[in-house]
Enzyme design. Sequence first.
Site, PDB file in Angstrom:
ATOM      1  N   MET A  13      69.236 -50.426  18.789  1.00  0.00           N
ATOM      2  CA  MET A  13      69.259 -50.805  17.379  1.00  0.00           C
ATOM      3  C   MET A  13      70.684 -50.802  16.865  1.00  0.00           C
ATOM      4  O   MET A  13      71.611 -50.498  17.587  1.00  0.00           O
ATOM      5  CB  MET A  13      68.351 -49.879  16.605  1.00  0.00           C
ATOM      6  CG  MET A  13      66.888 -50.175  16.935  1.00  0.00           C
ATOM      7  SD  MET A  13      65.786 -49.102  16.089  1.00  0.00           S
ATOM      8  CE  MET A  13      66.290 -47.547  16.709  1.00  0.00           C
ATOM      9  N   TYR A  20      40.722 -30.381  42.735  1.00  0.00           N
ATOM     10  CA  TYR A  20      41.980 -30.885  43.285  1.00  0.00           C
ATOM     11  C   TYR A  20      42.228 -32.323  42.858  1.00  0.00           C
ATOM     12  O   TYR A  20      41.315 -33.029  42.423  1.00  0.00           O
ATOM     13  CB  TYR A  20      41.980 -30.790  44.819  1.00  0.00           C
ATOM     14  CG  TYR A  20      41.010 -31.720  45.506  1.00  0.00           C
ATOM     15  CD1 TYR A  20      41.393 -33.037  45.815  1.00  0.00           C
ATOM     16  CD2 TYR A  20      39.727 -31.313  45.847  1.00  0.00           C
ATOM     17  CE1 TYR A  20      40.502 -33.904  46.433  1.00  0.00           C
ATOM     18  CE2 TYR A  20      38.837 -32.173  46.460  1.00  0.00           C
ATOM     19  CZ  TYR A  20      39.233 -33.463  46.745  1.00  0.00           C
ATOM     20  OH  TYR A  20      38.360 -34.333  47.347  1.00  0.00           O
ATOM     21  N   LYS A  52      68.530 -38.353  15.406  1.00  0.00           N
ATOM     22  CA  LYS A  52      69.918 -38.235  14.938  1.00  0.00           C
ATOM     23  C   LYS A  52      69.971 -37.539  13.576  1.00  0.00           C
ATOM     24  O   LYS A  52      70.741 -36.587  13.388  1.00  0.00           O
ATOM     25  CB  LYS A  52      70.541 -39.626  14.864  1.00  0.00           C
ATOM     26  CG  LYS A  52      72.033 -39.605  14.546  1.00  0.00           C
ATOM     27  CD  LYS A  52      72.543 -41.006  14.230  1.00  0.00           C
ATOM     28  CE  LYS A  52      72.842 -41.829  15.452  1.00  0.00           C
ATOM     29  NZ  LYS A  52      74.195 -41.602  15.989  1.00  0.00           N
ATOM     30  N   HIS A  64      76.511 -48.630  28.878  1.00  0.00           N
ATOM     31  CA  HIS A  64      75.103 -49.002  28.739  1.00  0.00           C
ATOM     32  C   HIS A  64      74.404 -48.972  30.091  1.00  0.00           C
ATOM     33  O   HIS A  64      73.341 -48.377  30.247  1.00  0.00           O
ATOM     34  CB  HIS A  64      75.004 -50.391  28.112  1.00  0.00           C
ATOM     35  CG  HIS A  64      73.601 -50.870  27.950  1.00  0.00           C
ATOM     36  ND1 HIS A  64      72.978 -51.650  28.892  1.00  0.00           N
ATOM     37  CD2 HIS A  64      72.691 -50.633  26.979  1.00  0.00           C
ATOM     38  CE1 HIS A  64      71.754 -51.893  28.482  1.00  0.00           C
ATOM     39  NE2 HIS A  64      71.546 -51.291  27.329  1.00  0.00           N
ATOM     40  N   CYS A  99      40.643 -39.080  43.947  1.00  0.00           N
ATOM     41  CA  CYS A  99      41.504 -39.668  44.965  1.00  0.00           C
ATOM     42  C   CYS A  99      41.933 -41.089  44.626  1.00  0.00           C
ATOM     43  O   CYS A  99      42.569 -41.759  45.416  1.00  0.00           O
ATOM     44  CB  CYS A  99      40.849 -39.615  46.339  1.00  0.00           C
ATOM     45  SG  CYS A  99      39.360 -40.624  46.438  1.00  0.00           S
ATOM     46  N   ARG A 159      73.694 -46.011  10.453  1.00  0.00           N
ATOM     47  CA  ARG A 159      73.192 -46.010  11.831  1.00  0.00           C
ATOM     48  C   ARG A 159      71.690 -45.812  11.870  1.00  0.00           C
ATOM     49  O   ARG A 159      71.131 -45.124  11.021  1.00  0.00           O
ATOM     50  CB  ARG A 159      73.797 -44.859  12.638  1.00  0.00           C
ATOM     51  CG  ARG A 159      75.277 -44.895  12.778  1.00  0.00           C
ATOM     52  CD  ARG A 159      75.709 -43.583  13.438  1.00  0.00           C
ATOM     53  NE  ARG A 159      77.084 -43.279  13.132  1.00  0.00           N
ATOM     54  CZ  ARG A 159      78.091 -43.469  13.981  1.00  0.00           C
ATOM     55  NH1 ARG A 159      77.871 -43.939  15.182  1.00  0.00           N
ATOM     56  NH2 ARG A 159      79.309 -43.162  13.625  1.00  0.00           N
ATOM     57  N   GLY A 197      71.444 -48.020  22.363  1.00  0.00           N
ATOM     58  CA  GLY A 197      71.897 -49.402  22.233  1.00  0.00           C
ATOM     59  C   GLY A 197      70.837 -50.368  21.748  1.00  0.00           C
ATOM     60  O   GLY A 197      71.069 -51.562  21.677  1.00  0.00           O
ATOM     61  N   ARG A 247      72.097 -34.253  20.684  1.00  0.00           N
ATOM     62  CA  ARG A 247      70.693 -34.453  21.055  1.00  0.00           C
ATOM     63  C   ARG A 247      70.533 -33.929  22.475  1.00  0.00           C
ATOM     64  O   ARG A 247      71.518 -33.767  23.189  1.00  0.00           O
ATOM     65  CB  ARG A 247      70.310 -35.927  20.976  1.00  0.00           C
ATOM     66  CG  ARG A 247      71.110 -36.790  21.924  1.00  0.00           C
ATOM     67  CD  ARG A 247      70.765 -38.260  21.749  1.00  0.00           C
ATOM     68  NE  ARG A 247      71.552 -39.073  22.653  1.00  0.00           N
ATOM     69  CZ  ARG A 247      71.851 -40.337  22.455  1.00  0.00           C
ATOM     70  NH1 ARG A 247      71.427 -40.949  21.374  1.00  0.00           N
ATOM     71  NH2 ARG A 247      72.560 -41.021  23.319  1.00  0.00           N
ATOM     72  N   SER A 251      34.261 -36.918  45.248  1.00  0.00           N
ATOM     73  CA  SER A 251      35.655 -37.307  45.049  1.00  0.00           C
ATOM     74  C   SER A 251      35.641 -38.544  44.160  1.00  0.00           C
ATOM     75  O   SER A 251      35.016 -39.548  44.512  1.00  0.00           O
ATOM     76  CB  SER A 251      36.310 -37.600  46.396  1.00  0.00           C
ATOM     77  OG  SER A 251      37.633 -38.017  46.187  1.00  0.00           O
TER      78      SER A 251
HETATM   79  C1  PEP Z   1      39.068 -45.641  44.632  1.00  0.00           C
HETATM   80  O1  PEP Z   1      38.294 -46.566  44.483  1.00  0.00           O
HETATM   81  O2  PEP Z   1      39.543 -45.006  43.694  1.00  0.00           O
HETATM   82  C2  PEP Z   1      39.476 -45.231  45.977  1.00  0.00           C
HETATM   83  C3  PEP Z   1      40.244 -44.175  46.145  1.00  0.00           C
HETATM   84  O3  PEP Z   1      39.111 -46.024  46.990  1.00  0.00           O
HETATM   85  P1  PEP Z   1      39.837 -47.396  47.353  1.00  0.00           P
HETATM   86  O4  PEP Z   1      41.062 -47.485  46.531  1.00  0.00           O
HETATM   87  O5  PEP Z   1      40.101 -47.348  48.793  1.00  0.00           O
HETATM   88  O6  PEP Z   1      38.789 -48.392  46.972  1.00  0.00           O
END
Ligand code: PEP
Length: 888
Positions: free
Chosen positions: A107, A864, A26, A468, A844, A96, A105, A352, A777
């Site tokens: 503060m 990836y 502000k 709000h 993953c 303010r 809201g 803002r 992975s």
């Molecule tokens: C992990 O351990 O990150 C994974 C992808 O396998 P899970 O969650 O199935 O153990």
Amino acid sequence: MTQYVYRFGGGVSDGGKGDKNLLGGKGANLAEMASIGLPVPPGFTISTEMCATYYDEGEQFPQGLRDEVANGIAHIEQVTGKTFGDAADPLLVSVRSGARVSMPGMMDTVLNLGLNDQTVEGLAAASGDARFAWDSYRRFIQMYADVVLELDHGNFEEALEITKEDRGFYLDTELSADDLKALVDEYKSLVEEEWGKPFPQDVHDQLWGAVGAVFGSWQSERAKVYRRLNDIPASWGTAVNVQAMVFGNMGDTSATGVAFTRDPAKGDRAYYGEFLINAQGEDVVAGIRTPQYLTTAAREEAGAKPAAMEEAMPEVYGELAAVFDRLETHYRDMQDIEFTVERGKLWMLQTRSGKRTAKAALKIAVDMANEGLITRDEAILRVDPSALDQLLHPTLDPDATRDVLTKGLPASPGAASGTVVFDADTAERAAADGQSVILVRTETSPEDIHGMHAAKGILTARGGMTSHAAVVARGMGRPCVSGAGTLSIDAKAKVFRVGTREVKEGETITIDGATGEVMYGAVATIQPELSGDFGTLMEWADVIRRLKVRANAETPGDCSTAREFGAEGVGLCRTEHMFFDAARITAVRQMILASDEAGRRAALDKLLPEQRRDFAEILEVMAGLPVTIRLLDPPLHEFLPHEEAEFEEVATAAGVDIEVLKRRAAELHEFNPMLGHRGCRLGVTYPEIYEMQARAIFEAALDVAEKSGDAPIPEVMIPLVATKRELDLMKAVVDKAAETVFTERGKRIEYLVGTMIELPRAALRAGEIAEAGEFFSFGTNDLTQTTLGVSRDDASRFLGAYVEQGIYARDPFVTLDIEGVGELVKMAAERGRATRPDIKLGICGEHGGDPASIAFCEEVGLDYVSASPYRVPIARLAAAQAALRARG
Ligand code: PEP
Ligand code: MG
């Protein structure tokens, strides 16, 4: 000496928009607006650094600050020509808060400061409006008593209500100067009674009290909750803005309002806002008087009668519109603005970057890039990937039958069904028990924030689009219907009524935050539309990003959703979920409980055709894209029978005595299954399980290749490997199955065998593991569990306290612990690449869909990330942002 006070207005600007960290959002923007010549009432900002000093010094102000503040007041006096505390024509100020980021809201604010028993008379004389002067004084006492003296504001409201009732009035504006004068006396007595001292008459005492209260509100419970939910460090502190008051409540040529330069819900390029004639700022958001529209178009669209600002004050409206355009071009973003008109003169009180729904964020970013206001790269960086979640969720099926109870304002989009609850604590408890709830309140306040967060949706009876409830729900991405005026809520009796209908706590309703409809029962939903602005921004992001994005998916349905969302393959197909299918579970149990290999093989023979079908379906949907299939991973006991009937079923299928089975089940019991007989340990002890799965994969791949001509490339993944030898053994099983199938079929396809990196030992030994594995992975769920020594399943009981105390900045199961787990990932990637330069690297774990973790994956150069289908778009955008940031 450190400077703590920064002036603005009257041709002076000690700061500017780049000073947000120091002056708060502000303060920095007030200084900026003043510096570009917009009409800003003069004032000064006490820096956020002072907030830390204030707390360091035991909530005391250093002497130097007192001198600087005196100079600041002198600046305002000089510009306005009025004197603070002057009995004839007093200067009044607002005080303010303003942190680096807006905390709506959270503060405190004090208005009309500088009024006392003498100056109120001066104000009455100078303004020629006694009613206005006494109304300002009673508002000031009420606010000061609440915010600074922390007295129960209920008593003041009650006194006001009683006065109105006595006079037979409905609106505050109906009270006369004398009524208000009497009310002021009553308020002063209330203060003295409750506080034990008379209301402070010294204007400087008033000022320091208010400054202290604003700094104090940084540590209020609600501010702390808000900070925790929004990852705002306590160390940032708030600034304090002291500014000359301008009055929107000086009659019918005065007004106050809030506006957005574009529609914050849909993103349309149209001024959007609300104002009230003859009112002070707080009246607009309080929801007591219904605000009027800014533009004629908006008024007409809503079918509303009261004149829009464009009609009621055409000249000032024209000026305001010009300011909107100026600000948008200057800031190159949609602005959220507060303004006041005092006797026909426009004053800007705040600007803002406006909070907006994900839908609006997308549209505004794409539009602004197309308008040439920002670049495409900037457009990509403007949209918070996590906010896309709002768009990817289902909306109401237009063909579903709806039992509409009432309609309110479409305050925050998305549809949500849940059981009705009437208070925030119940909402939080019910949500913790896994219930979906809709929080129904007359209006919400910052105290409700935890309940709003826990709820699937929010419904209020009062309050406009900038109330709000509306603002906070949009920020959180919760669907919200606000201001459903026909709703009568009896929170004590836990029931709400609409006309003759009654809905009790625990009954289900559905709200549609896009239309404002409130429906009884649960209403069917449909999947979101992924074209339009969404598609455009995704296309731009795809051009920029380097990381590929895959999905964690194990059903053909998940796989097609993932493809629609733009997944470029499957990064993790967890095969165990397939085993839970009702038609198979008995065979699975028979396999587990078999006492020898022959028994296991008999059960596996039953499972083979089923697995082959699973894989064929998935490979078909994912035709032409890589699919990583992980061999069986979970602790075996997850599949064990529990009920007598389940044991009986297995006994019959296997032709084995039930008592033998039970003994075997008891033998399989583990004390710590997460670290027990799971992952490749299953394959090492029962290689025939992996052999069956590998066979199913290759047979399915060949079937799909024959059928579609497009041979899939299966990537067979071995879980929970700690040593190279484990991978060698398991790879041999897979390769042998492949050779057998290829020989049987007289046909070959390409495939890869790789491993998950889920154990610190695997990360350490990645160099040699890469000799056997063609890809890694990173299973960061397990890698986090095993690196931190924190059980995935039990962490939630204590991790909250860890995050609160800053031991981990964020939940490490949500955002990768970059210092610890990240170090292992980085090292394993380097060691893996040193052995096998073209090794494919992905992630993953759940972190694959988390923007901060994705930025890290970009940094260490993974190939990836893989995320659940709904998070694929989030990952695509986050990957593009990471690439842009990496390029600098
Ligand atoms: C992990 O351990 O990150 C994974 C992808 O396998 P899970 O969650 O199935 O153990
Ligand atoms: Mg795992």
